[in-house]
Design a protein around this motif. Structure first.
Motif, PDB file in Angstrom:
ATOM      1  N   THR A 278      -0.718   9.038  -6.261  1.00 43.81           N
ATOM      2  CA  THR A 278      -0.048   8.440  -5.160  1.00 43.81           C
ATOM      3  C   THR A 278       0.479   9.270  -3.966  1.00 43.81           C
ATOM      4  O   THR A 278       0.488   8.796  -2.684  1.00 43.81           O
ATOM      5  CB  THR A 278       1.133   7.558  -5.893  1.00 43.81           C
ATOM      6  OG1 THR A 278       0.310   6.833  -6.731  1.00 43.81           O
ATOM      7  CG2 THR A 278       1.620   6.752  -5.054  1.00 43.81           C
ATOM      8  N   PRO A 279       1.120  10.334  -4.031  1.00 38.78           N
ATOM      9  CA  PRO A 279       1.962  10.953  -3.177  1.00 38.78           C
ATOM     10  C   PRO A 279       0.867  11.398  -1.944  1.00 38.78           C
ATOM     11  O   PRO A 279       1.049  11.343  -0.720  1.00 38.78           O
ATOM     12  CB  PRO A 279       2.682  12.253  -3.607  1.00 38.78           C
ATOM     13  CG  PRO A 279       3.069  11.665  -4.864  1.00 38.78           C
ATOM     14  CD  PRO A 279       1.874  11.030  -5.390  1.00 38.78           C
ATOM     15  N   GLY A 280      -0.181  11.996  -2.259  1.00 40.27           N
ATOM     16  CA  GLY A 280      -1.113  12.388  -1.642  1.00 40.27           C
ATOM     17  C   GLY A 280      -1.861  11.287  -0.884  1.00 40.27           C
ATOM     18  O   GLY A 280      -2.260  11.392   0.599  1.00 40.27           O
ATOM     19  N   GLN A 281      -2.090  10.061  -1.531  1.00 38.54           N
ATOM     20  CA  GLN A 281      -2.520   9.036  -0.786  1.00 38.54           C
ATOM     21  C   GLN A 281      -1.744   8.330   0.238  1.00 38.54           C
ATOM     22  O   GLN A 281      -2.149   8.042   1.432  1.00 38.54           O
ATOM     23  CB  GLN A 281      -2.731   7.715  -2.037  1.00 38.54           C
ATOM     24  CG  GLN A 281      -3.961   8.107  -2.851  1.00 38.54           C
ATOM     25  CD  GLN A 281      -4.184   7.243  -4.014  1.00 38.54           C
ATOM     26  OE1 GLN A 281      -3.073   6.477  -4.397  1.00 38.54           O
ATOM     27  NE2 GLN A 281      -5.345   7.393  -4.628  1.00 38.54           N
ATOM     28  N   TYR A 297       7.958   3.517  -3.537  1.00 39.88           N
ATOM     29  CA  TYR A 297       6.775   2.864  -3.731  1.00 39.88           C
ATOM     30  C   TYR A 297       6.530   3.361  -5.200  1.00 39.88           C
ATOM     31  O   TYR A 297       7.016   4.542  -5.725  1.00 39.88           O
ATOM     32  CB  TYR A 297       5.719   3.467  -2.705  1.00 39.88           C
ATOM     33  CG  TYR A 297       4.204   2.870  -3.081  1.00 39.88           C
ATOM     34  CD1 TYR A 297       4.217   1.613  -2.947  1.00 39.88           C
ATOM     35  CD2 TYR A 297       3.188   3.477  -3.536  1.00 39.88           C
ATOM     36  CE1 TYR A 297       2.940   0.713  -3.236  1.00 39.88           C
ATOM     37  CE2 TYR A 297       1.998   2.768  -3.889  1.00 39.88           C
ATOM     38  CZ  TYR A 297       1.799   1.535  -3.818  1.00 39.88           C
ATOM     39  OH  TYR A 297       0.849   0.831  -4.239  1.00 39.88           O
ATOM     40  N   GLY A 298       5.521   2.804  -5.754  1.00 34.80           N
ATOM     41  CA  GLY A 298       5.109   3.223  -7.060  1.00 34.80           C
ATOM     42  C   GLY A 298       3.979   1.985  -7.656  1.00 34.80           C
ATOM     43  O   GLY A 298       3.694   1.075  -6.864  1.00 34.80           O
ATOM     44  N   VAL A 338      -5.499   3.028  -3.172  1.00 40.10           N
ATOM     45  CA  VAL A 338      -5.385   2.917  -1.716  1.00 40.10           C
ATOM     46  C   VAL A 338      -5.385   1.545  -1.043  1.00 40.10           C
ATOM     47  O   VAL A 338      -4.621   1.235  -0.003  1.00 40.10           O
ATOM     48  CB  VAL A 338      -6.365   3.770  -0.748  1.00 40.10           C
ATOM     49  CG1 VAL A 338      -6.333   3.654   0.485  1.00 40.10           C
ATOM     50  CG2 VAL A 338      -6.106   5.116  -1.275  1.00 40.10           C
ATOM     51  N   HIS A 339      -6.387   0.698  -1.560  1.00 43.22           N
ATOM     52  CA  HIS A 339      -6.299  -0.789  -1.185  1.00 43.22           C
ATOM     53  C   HIS A 339      -4.773  -1.286  -1.129  1.00 43.22           C
ATOM     54  O   HIS A 339      -4.426  -1.880  -0.325  1.00 43.22           O
ATOM     55  CB  HIS A 339      -7.112  -1.837  -1.817  1.00 43.22           C
ATOM     56  CG  HIS A 339      -7.377  -3.015  -1.398  1.00 43.22           C
ATOM     57  ND1 HIS A 339      -8.431  -3.556  -0.822  1.00 43.22           N
ATOM     58  CD2 HIS A 339      -6.399  -4.067  -1.534  1.00 43.22           C
ATOM     59  CE1 HIS A 339      -8.256  -4.728  -0.570  1.00 43.22           C
ATOM     60  NE2 HIS A 339      -7.185  -5.107  -1.007  1.00 43.22           N
ATOM     61  N   GLU A 340      -4.135  -1.281  -2.448  1.00 50.70           N
ATOM     62  CA  GLU A 340      -2.943  -1.927  -2.545  1.00 50.70           C
ATOM     63  C   GLU A 340      -1.791  -0.902  -1.807  1.00 50.70           C
ATOM     64  O   GLU A 340      -1.031  -1.742  -1.329  1.00 50.70           O
ATOM     65  CB  GLU A 340      -2.511  -1.899  -4.134  1.00 50.70           C
ATOM     66  CG  GLU A 340      -3.597  -2.717  -5.067  1.00 50.70           C
ATOM     67  CD  GLU A 340      -3.866  -4.068  -4.480  1.00 50.70           C
ATOM     68  OE1 GLU A 340      -3.150  -4.715  -3.708  1.00 50.70           O
ATOM     69  OE2 GLU A 340      -5.072  -4.376  -4.876  1.00 50.70           O
TER      70      GLU A 340
END
Length: 524
Positions: A278-281, A297-298, A338-340
């Motif tokens: 997630t952090p990279g996204q 976020y999470g 990535v969509h969400e």
């Protein structure tokens, strides 16, 4: 005996210049009194009527006459997800009209009592509205506080879905698009965003998490009360509360952003490799559209078979089995993540003014999902868009053009969330980039996310901004792409043509994609 909800504190501070909740009206001059009383008696004698804000797709949702500033939801869960929760919903709102009655959307629960500015008020139901009659009418431009004591029932009739989702060990929420009012009384339309405070009491051994950041944990006897507050306004459809035997995992995102994931306690090791992405996204998307718009976020990995994923604000809802069952390629799962995540900019921070503007949410999320798959896994956007172009005329015939989707059919499982507002809408963005060039398109995306942050925006707003950025009027271009019954020619691709049947493509990985094992998934 379950803990009884406390009378909630204010959900969020009202603006500094806001007056205290309205004082009772003083008597009017004697010369006007008889006329005023006649009007009030006439209004009081009329039956309660369900209202709406005139949304073309969900005409019964939302209510005119007030603007909600803050919600405070106090929920008490017994540990049994087949029984109603005790709840107190407090709403701080500013009136925009002279109101003898106040309509709230609420359709699944028992109302015990209602107060308006601390005074008992009458209430009745009309359709899917809770109609409240205060002792005195509300003046336009005044602040008022509405307190509803009620139940919130996680068990629905067979013809209703969404709202509370019952998981293997508790509950989560999935309110999109039109079912937040099955959970709590509200103004259930994305045009009226507000700040939220959640106060959730649950038996020891369970963990409660909600949108925003934690502000308090209070342990008393055999229960714990968890409090969360959002720093940014939020649409009712994006509210999230998770209660279960959960582990809450923390890590740092870009710029020290708190990243918080909620997973079934026994699955944390299996899910960690996915959560670590997630952090990279977030950093990848910040490079495309600007700074992440919220305070945290999470991912919420729910032990439930929903058939969809959902962009609930700051805490996106996913099915746990999506990541732990074999059959889904890694690049596909990452692109759905990535969509969400993209929705946090497109749909959450910038919310649709009406539900006909939903293509702006789903088209952008699908666009960045496809772009990520191209950059990280070589699944080319052009190939996916060519396949979408081939199917676009059929999608338009079935579901309407992207910016004028057909109303949901009664009992529909997908509602308005059909292919025309996913890949069909991403196709519009691809055509726009072809028309104005990649540099102008990228400037437009950043300007859109920045200009309308924490607000609502419409299709007309997007057309206007795109024209400004491009330096020419794009109204005619958008008319065909957004509202035409047939798909216009694709700029730069005169060889693209509609096809009679779907074209299978390994590059097609959207919410309605055919996956290698034959399944079909839908993302929010």
């Amino acid at each position: 005996m379950p803990h009884t909800p406390r009378t909630p504190a204010p959900a969020a501070p009202a603006p500094a210049d806001a007056p205290r909740p309205r004082a009772r009206r003083r008597l009017r001059a004697a010369a006007l009194l008889a006329s005023a009383v006649s009007v009030c008696l006439l209004a009081a004698s009329a039956p309660p009527t369900p209202l709406g804000v005139g949304d073309r797709l969900y005409p019964h949702l939302g209510n005119p006459g007030y603007d909600v500033a803050a919600y405070d939801l106090d929920l008490t869960y017994t540990g049994d997800n087949s029984k109603p929760l005790r709840a107190v919903t407090t709403i701080d709102a500013r009136t925009t009209a002279d109101l003898d009655r106040i309509n709230l959307d609420f359709a699944h629960g028992t109302v015990d009592s209602v107060e308006v500015d601390g005074e008992p008020a009458g209430f009745e139901t009309a359709g899917e509205d809770l109609v409240i009659t205060p002792d005195d009418a509300l003046d336009p431009g005044s602040w008022t506080r509405i307190t509803v004591r009620h139940t919130s029932d996680p068990v629905y009739p067979e013809d209703r879905e969404g709202g509370w989702v019952r998981t293997a060990d508790g509950l989560a929420m999935a309110n999109q698009a039109d079912v937040a009012h099955l959970v709590f009384p509200c103004n259930d339309h994305p045009s009226d965003k507000a700040r939220f405070t959640f106060r959730i009491t649950a038996p020891d051994g369970l963990t409660a998490v909600a949108n925003g950041l934690p502000t308090d944990v209070d342990r008393a006897g055999t229960t714990t009360t968890w409090t969360y507050r959002t720093e940014h306004p939020m649409a009712t459809e994006l509210a999230q509360v998770s209660i279960g035997r959960s582990a809450v995992l923390h890590r740092a995102g870009p710029h020290g952003l708190p990243v918080r994931d909620v997973v079934p306690a026994g699955q944390r090791a299996a899910l960690e490799p996915w959560l670590a992405k997630t952090p990279g996204q977030i950093a990848w998307l910040e490079g495309k559209v600007g700074r992440y718009p919220f305070e945290t976020y999470g991912l919420l990995m729910a032990d439930a078979a929903t058939g969809f994923e959902l962009e609930t604000q700051t805490l996106s809802l996913f099915e746990r089995e999506l990541f732990t069952e074999p059959g889904y390629p890694a690049w596909y799962l990452e692109s759905i993540m990535v969509h969400e995540l993209a929705h946090q900019w497109f749909g959450d921070s910038v919310s649709p003014k009406t539900w006909s503007d939903v293509w702006l949410n789903e088209g952008h999320a699908t666009w960045y999902e496809a772009l990520y798959a191209e950059e990280k896994a070589g699944k080319t956007v052009a190939a996916r868009m060519k396949a979408a172009y081939g199917a676009s005329d059929r999608w338009r015939a079935a579901g309407g053009p992207p910016a004028a989707p057909k109303p949901p059919a009664p009992g529909s499982k997908t509602g308005i969330f059909r292919a025309n507002v996913y890949d069909g809408a991403a196709l519009v963005l691809y055509a726009l980039r072809q028309e104005i060039g990649a540099p102008a398109f990228e400037r437009l995306e950043r300007a859109w996310a920045e200009r309308h942050a924490d607000a609502t925006a419409s299709t007309a707003d997007f057309v206007r901004l795109a024209s400004d950025v491009a330096g020419r009027d794009l109204t005619g271009f958008f008319q065909g792409w957004l509202y035409g019954a047939k798909t216009p020619p694709m700029p730069g691709h005169p060889d693209w043509h509609p096809t009679a049947t779907d074209t299978p493509s390994a590059d097609k990985a959207g919410p309605h994609a055919r996956l290698p094992h034959g399944g079909v998934r839908q993302a929010g």
